[in-house]
Write an enzyme that holds these catalytic residues in place. Structure first.
Site, PDB file in Angstrom:
ATOM      1  N   LYS A  99       0.838  -1.208   0.000  1.00 38.00           N
ATOM      2  CA  LYS A  99       0.000   0.000   0.000  1.00 38.00           C
ATOM      3  C   LYS A  99       0.871   1.256   0.000  1.00 38.00           C
ATOM      4  O   LYS A  99       1.547   1.553   0.987  1.00 38.00           O
ATOM      5  CB  LYS A  99      -0.921   0.037   1.223  1.00 38.00           C
ATOM      6  CG  LYS A  99      -1.996   1.131   1.054  1.00 38.00           C
ATOM      7  CD  LYS A  99      -2.727   1.465   2.336  1.00 38.00           C
ATOM      8  CE  LYS A  99      -2.038   2.532   3.135  1.00 38.00           C
ATOM      9  NZ  LYS A  99      -1.850   3.833   2.457  1.00 38.00           N
ATOM     10  N   GLY A 156       6.895   4.885   8.253  1.00 39.41           N
ATOM     11  CA  GLY A 156       6.017   6.034   8.477  1.00 39.41           C
ATOM     12  C   GLY A 156       6.264   6.627   9.842  1.00 39.41           C
ATOM     13  O   GLY A 156       7.347   6.463  10.419  1.00 39.41           O
ATOM     14  N   SER A 157       5.243   7.300  10.353  1.00 37.29           N
ATOM     15  CA  SER A 157       5.427   8.023  11.607  1.00 37.29           C
ATOM     16  C   SER A 157       5.416   7.073  12.810  1.00 37.29           C
ATOM     17  O   SER A 157       4.814   5.991  12.758  1.00 37.29           O
ATOM     18  CB  SER A 157       4.316   9.058  11.764  1.00 37.29           C
ATOM     19  OG  SER A 157       3.067   8.399  11.767  1.00 37.29           O
ATOM     20  N   THR A 158       6.019   7.502  13.872  1.00 33.20           N
ATOM     21  CA  THR A 158       6.054   6.705  15.104  1.00 33.20           C
ATOM     22  C   THR A 158       4.629   6.502  15.635  1.00 33.20           C
ATOM     23  O   THR A 158       4.274   5.416  16.089  1.00 33.20           O
ATOM     24  CB  THR A 158       6.961   7.409  16.142  1.00 33.20           C
ATOM     25  OG1 THR A 158       8.298   7.392  15.607  1.00 33.20           O
ATOM     26  CG2 THR A 158       6.951   6.715  17.485  1.00 33.20           C
ATOM     27  N   GLU A 159       3.808   7.540  15.499  1.00 31.15           N
ATOM     28  CA  GLU A 159       2.424   7.456  15.993  1.00 31.15           C
ATOM     29  C   GLU A 159       1.655   6.337  15.278  1.00 31.15           C
ATOM     30  O   GLU A 159       0.996   5.511  15.921  1.00 31.15           O
ATOM     31  CB  GLU A 159       1.772   8.818  15.715  1.00 31.15           C
ATOM     32  CG  GLU A 159       0.455   9.020  16.360  1.00 31.15           C
ATOM     33  CD  GLU A 159      -0.212  10.287  15.803  1.00 31.15           C
ATOM     34  OE1 GLU A 159       0.477  11.118  15.183  1.00 31.15           O
ATOM     35  OE2 GLU A 159      -1.434  10.397  15.979  1.00 31.15           O
ATOM     36  N   GLY A 218       3.025   3.894  13.629  1.00 29.92           N
ATOM     37  CA  GLY A 218       3.729   2.645  13.967  1.00 29.92           C
ATOM     38  C   GLY A 218       3.152   2.016  15.226  1.00 29.92           C
ATOM     39  O   GLY A 218       2.961   0.803  15.301  1.00 29.92           O
ATOM     40  N   GLU A 274      10.003   1.196  10.326  1.00 26.10           N
ATOM     41  CA  GLU A 274      10.996   2.251  10.053  1.00 26.10           C
ATOM     42  C   GLU A 274      10.282   3.563  10.338  1.00 26.10           C
ATOM     43  O   GLU A 274       9.436   3.993   9.553  1.00 26.10           O
ATOM     44  CB  GLU A 274      11.439   2.212   8.584  1.00 26.10           C
ATOM     45  CG  GLU A 274      12.139   0.942   8.170  1.00 26.10           C
ATOM     46  CD  GLU A 274      13.535   0.798   8.765  1.00 26.10           C
ATOM     47  OE1 GLU A 274      14.047   1.767   9.339  1.00 26.10           O
ATOM     48  OE2 GLU A 274      14.077  -0.307   8.658  1.00 26.10           O
ATOM     49  N   CYS A 326      13.364  10.928   6.891  1.00 25.97           N
ATOM     50  CA  CYS A 326      13.429  10.402   8.260  1.00 25.97           C
ATOM     51  C   CYS A 326      14.810  10.615   8.864  1.00 25.97           C
ATOM     52  O   CYS A 326      14.953  10.760  10.064  1.00 25.97           O
ATOM     53  CB  CYS A 326      13.064   8.928   8.256  1.00 25.97           C
ATOM     54  SG  CYS A 326      14.006   7.988   7.067  1.00 25.97           S
ATOM     55  N   GLU A 369       9.728  15.557  15.807  1.00 26.17           N
ATOM     56  CA  GLU A 369      10.073  15.557  14.389  1.00 26.17           C
ATOM     57  C   GLU A 369       9.211  16.597  13.663  1.00 26.17           C
ATOM     58  O   GLU A 369       7.992  16.596  13.805  1.00 26.17           O
ATOM     59  CB  GLU A 369       9.792  14.169  13.818  1.00 26.17           C
ATOM     60  CG  GLU A 369      10.248  14.017  12.391  1.00 26.17           C
ATOM     61  CD  GLU A 369       9.949  12.617  11.848  1.00 26.17           C
ATOM     62  OE1 GLU A 369       8.824  12.135  12.033  1.00 26.17           O
ATOM     63  OE2 GLU A 369      10.860  12.046  11.234  1.00 26.17           O
TER      64      GLU A 369
HETATM   65  P1  NAD Z   1       2.168   8.200   8.302  1.00 23.75           P
HETATM   66  O1  NAD Z   1       2.610   7.329   9.409  1.00 23.75           O
HETATM   67  O2  NAD Z   1       1.067   9.153   8.525  1.00 23.75           O
HETATM   68  O3  NAD Z   1       1.728   7.320   7.025  1.00 23.75           O
HETATM   69  C1  NAD Z   1       2.545   6.324   6.501  1.00 23.75           C
HETATM   70  C2  NAD Z   1       1.692   5.249   5.871  1.00 23.75           C
HETATM   71  O4  NAD Z   1       0.879   4.652   6.861  1.00 23.75           O
HETATM   72  C3  NAD Z   1       0.743   5.747   4.786  1.00 23.75           C
HETATM   73  O5  NAD Z   1       0.714   4.801   3.734  1.00 23.75           O
HETATM   74  C4  NAD Z   1      -0.606   5.781   5.494  1.00 23.75           C
HETATM   75  O6  NAD Z   1      -1.698   5.593   4.626  1.00 23.75           O
HETATM   76  C5  NAD Z   1      -0.472   4.589   6.427  1.00 23.75           C
HETATM   77  N1  NAD Z   1      -1.348   4.625   7.595  1.00 23.75           N
HETATM   78  C6  NAD Z   1      -1.863   5.703   8.238  1.00 23.75           C
HETATM   79  N2  NAD Z   1      -2.658   5.299   9.262  1.00 23.75           N
HETATM   80  C7  NAD Z   1      -2.626   3.949   9.270  1.00 23.75           C
HETATM   81  C8  NAD Z   1      -3.221   2.951  10.097  1.00 23.75           C
HETATM   82  N3  NAD Z   1      -4.010   3.262  11.106  1.00 23.75           N
HETATM   83  N4  NAD Z   1      -2.957   1.658   9.821  1.00 23.75           N
HETATM   84  C9  NAD Z   1      -2.141   1.314   8.812  1.00 23.75           C
HETATM   85  N5  NAD Z   1      -1.571   2.203   7.986  1.00 23.75           N
HETATM   86  C10 NAD Z   1      -1.793   3.508   8.219  1.00 23.75           C
HETATM   87  O7  NAD Z   1       3.498   8.918   7.846  1.00 23.75           O
HETATM   88  P2  NAD Z   1       3.678  10.041   6.757  1.00 23.75           P
HETATM   89  O8  NAD Z   1       3.230  11.333   7.317  1.00 23.75           O
HETATM   90  O9  NAD Z   1       3.102   9.572   5.481  1.00 23.75           O
HETATM   91  O10 NAD Z   1       5.282  10.011   6.586  1.00 23.75           O
HETATM   92  C11 NAD Z   1       6.136  10.694   7.394  1.00 23.75           C
HETATM   93  C12 NAD Z   1       6.727   9.820   8.482  1.00 23.75           C
HETATM   94  O11 NAD Z   1       7.419   8.702   7.936  1.00 23.75           O
HETATM   95  C13 NAD Z   1       7.764  10.560   9.287  1.00 23.75           C
HETATM   96  O12 NAD Z   1       7.572  10.344  10.645  1.00 23.75           O
HETATM   97  C14 NAD Z   1       9.082   9.956   8.835  1.00 23.75           C
HETATM   98  O13 NAD Z   1      10.122  10.059   9.746  1.00 23.75           O
HETATM   99  C15 NAD Z   1       8.685   8.554   8.574  1.00 23.75           C
HETATM  100  N6  NAD Z   1       9.661   7.895   7.683  1.00 23.75           N
HETATM  101  C16 NAD Z   1      10.520   6.981   8.225  1.00 23.75           C
HETATM  102  C17 NAD Z   1      11.484   6.366   7.429  1.00 23.75           C
HETATM  103  C18 NAD Z   1      12.466   5.375   8.010  1.00 23.75           C
HETATM  104  O14 NAD Z   1      13.040   4.623   7.234  1.00 23.75           O
HETATM  105  N7  NAD Z   1      12.680   5.338   9.312  1.00 23.75           N
HETATM  106  C19 NAD Z   1      11.543   6.673   6.072  1.00 23.75           C
HETATM  107  C20 NAD Z   1      10.651   7.607   5.546  1.00 23.75           C
HETATM  108  C21 NAD Z   1       9.703   8.209   6.379  1.00 23.75           C
END
Ligand code: NAD
Length: 490
Positions: free
Chosen positions: A187, A240-243, A245, A262, A296, A393
């Site tokens: 996704k 994605g975000s820690t929240e 995650g 990640e 990130c 962040e």
């Molecule tokens: P996000 O966590 O809001 O979204 C990431 C993904 O998760 C999207 O595809 C979104 O649709 C999905 N998602 C959202 N809610 C969900 C749920 N309840 N269940 C399952 N999936 C869900 O993050 P973002 O705002 O898109 O991206 C920015 C974040 O990503 C930052 O915190 C950044 O640090 C992190 N990031 C980390 C790395 C790494 O390798 N550590 C790399 C790139 C980005």
């Protein structure tokens, strides 16, 4: 624009399920916005529960009935290698889509993102044929038993990624999972689904059988959440975000899926007084302004030794002031827009909050008044370690500069964070560099460089920056189970 891309954007993009391109039953659509113009770039079909179920069924069939598992590692390797070639052959189209949906400069998409994705597929094409077990000696009675281990693919995996590097994120997820022999439901982020859908066409062309890769754009709280609770998905690999995650961990508890995460970062850049400042200053600027800080591993906390503090701050502000901010499609653009209005609002409100708490805005801090989500590269000084801008962040082009006198004390400050993704250390005293590298609590530490990522180098975070590693052998291991077999020799 380019004919292929124009045609690709002209009609509502369907999703890839079981080798077919289909629209969602519900008719739900996602509008993809060009962050440089705020105009609708394309519409894509959005997956709901039905499409998640269909994609998981297709991936399960492909796994259980051998469409993928009975293909030899050598054949898998050839397909992944072919995918790398196709990425390169389609570099113009992929780079355009990457820039249009994410906003980053086209030059960066061409020189960075697409080649990085191709390298990742090649790296894992090589690892398909290197899967090994061990033959441990049975310690209590080695002559009675023969034991060995096998690495086996996990099965169906769910992969969820953010918007900040769509092609790279897709390759980091898909290539190791396929190399390990898994089938996948992937996704992309709702903001940037186009490159992943285009990559789906290339995966088909590379010969990846139907159902092995299913690509389903969709909203996180609907499609992403449905993937996490699905009983037939054996693992969620999330970036994605820690929240989010944390939500994924909670929602995946039902069938105790394996999880790799990640997540976010608040990475320190430590410039010692003996650093080569001609290298360190532009690198510190690039560490935070590259991809408009939406990285990130962005170097968002800058610790500068007192003796060179003024010089570094001035150099950094000068680079920020002279940076050409504009649409990624313009040839001379160095920094593009933020990805969305939501991200723009978040970054601006964080800056305002920092200012309210006493941070000095050395340069930037404001939106550029034109259409598109552009803000000025921003340097904040006189910040306190307890301020939100230092602790949270921001995910934008905003760096917090801080002075230090004592290296031990700065290491404590550098480690005083919930995150632990990356750090860079700038010094010409290499012994000092290695000593400090050992002290930083982060999964990635660079000495006299920043953000160097490579398919061979494990990537991931300590603390709340994640679980597990991507890239390298470690990145593939997380898509495999370890089986121990013990045979009686009697
Ligand atoms: P996000 O966590 O809001 O979204 C990431 C993904 O998760 C999207 O595809 C979104 O649709 C999905 N998602 C959202 N809610 C969900 C749920 N309840 N269940 C399952 N999936 C869900 O993050 P973002 O705002 O898109 O991206 C920015 C974040 O990503 C930052 O915190 C950044 O640090 C992190 N990031 C980390 C790395 C790494 O390798 N550590 C790399 C790139 C980005």
């Amino acid at each position: 624009m380019n004919d292929v891309v124009e045609k690709f954007l002209a009609s509502t993009r369907p999703m890839l399920i079981g080798g077919e391109w289909v629209q969602a039953d519900s008719g739900e659509l996602i509008e993809v916005i060009d962050p440089a113009t705020e105009a609708v770039l394309a519409t894509v079909s959005a997956a709901g529960q039905n499409e998640v179920d269909a994609a998981v069924t297709a991936a399960s069939e492909a796994f259980r009935h051998g469409a993928w598992t009975e293909i030899t590692p050598y054949e898998r390797s050839k397909m992944l290698w072919r995918m790398a070639e196709l990425l390169e052959e389609n570099i113009q189209e992929l780079a355009l889509l990457n820039t249009l949906e994410n906003g980053k400069p086209l030059s960066a998409s061409i020189a960075g993102d697409v080649p990085a994705a191709a390298k990742t597929f090649r790296h894992y094409a090589g690892l398909c044929t290197k899967i090994e077990g061990k033959t441990p000696q049975v310690s209590s009675s080695p002559s009675d038993f023969h034991a060995y281990t096998r690495r086996e693919p996990l099965g169906v995996v769910g992969q969820i990624v953010p918007w900040n590097g769509p092609i790279v994120a897709a390759s980091w997820k898909l290539a190791p999972a396929l190399a390990a022999g898994c089938t996948t439901v992937f996704k992309p982020a709702e903001e940037t689904p186009l490159t992943a859908l285009f990559m789906g066409q290339l995966l088909q062309e590379a010969g990846i059988p139907a159902g092995v890769v299913n690509i389903i754009p969709g909203y996180g709280h609907i499609a992403g959440a449905a993937m996490c609770t699905h009983d037939q998905i054996r693992k969620i690999a999330f970036t994605g975000s820690t929240e989010v995650g944390q939500k994924i961990v909670r929602n995946s508890a039902g069938n105790l899926k394996k999880i790799s995460l990640e997540l976010g970062g608040k990475s320190p850049v430590i410039i010692c007084a003996d650093a080569d400042l001609d290298r360190a200053i532009p690198a510190a600027a690039n560490a935070i302004f590259f991809n408009a800080g939406q990285l990130c591993i962005a170097g968002s906390r800058l610790y500068i030794e007192a003796a060179v503090y003024d010089q570094v701050l001035e150099g950094l502000a000068q680079i920020a002031d002279n940076m050409r901010v504009g649409p990624g499609m313009n040839a001379d653009t160095q920094m593009g827009p933020l990805v969305s209005h939501k991200q723009l609002d978040r970054v601006l409100s964080m800056i305002e909050h920092g200012h309210g708490q006493g941070a000095r805005v050395v340069t930037g801090g404001n939106r550029i008044e034109q259409s598109g989500y552009f803000i000025r590269p921003t340097v904040l000084a006189d910040v306190d370690h307890d301020m939100t801008v230092v602790r949270e962040e921001i995910f934008g082009p905003v760096v917090c500069a801080m002075k230090f006198d004592d290296i031990d004390e700065v290491m404590e400050r550098a480690n005083d964070t919930d995150y632990g993704l990356a750090a860079s250390i700038w010094t010409q005293n290499l012994a000092r560099g290695h000593r400090l590298a050992a002290q930083v609590q982060a999964g990635l530490v660079w000495i006299n460089c920043h953000a160097v990522a490579d398919p061979a180098i494990a990537f991931g975070g300590y603390k709340q920056s994640g679980w597990g590693r991507e890239n390298g052998w470690e990145g593939m291991e997380q898509y495999m189970e370890l089986k121990s077999v013990v045979a009686s020799l009697q």
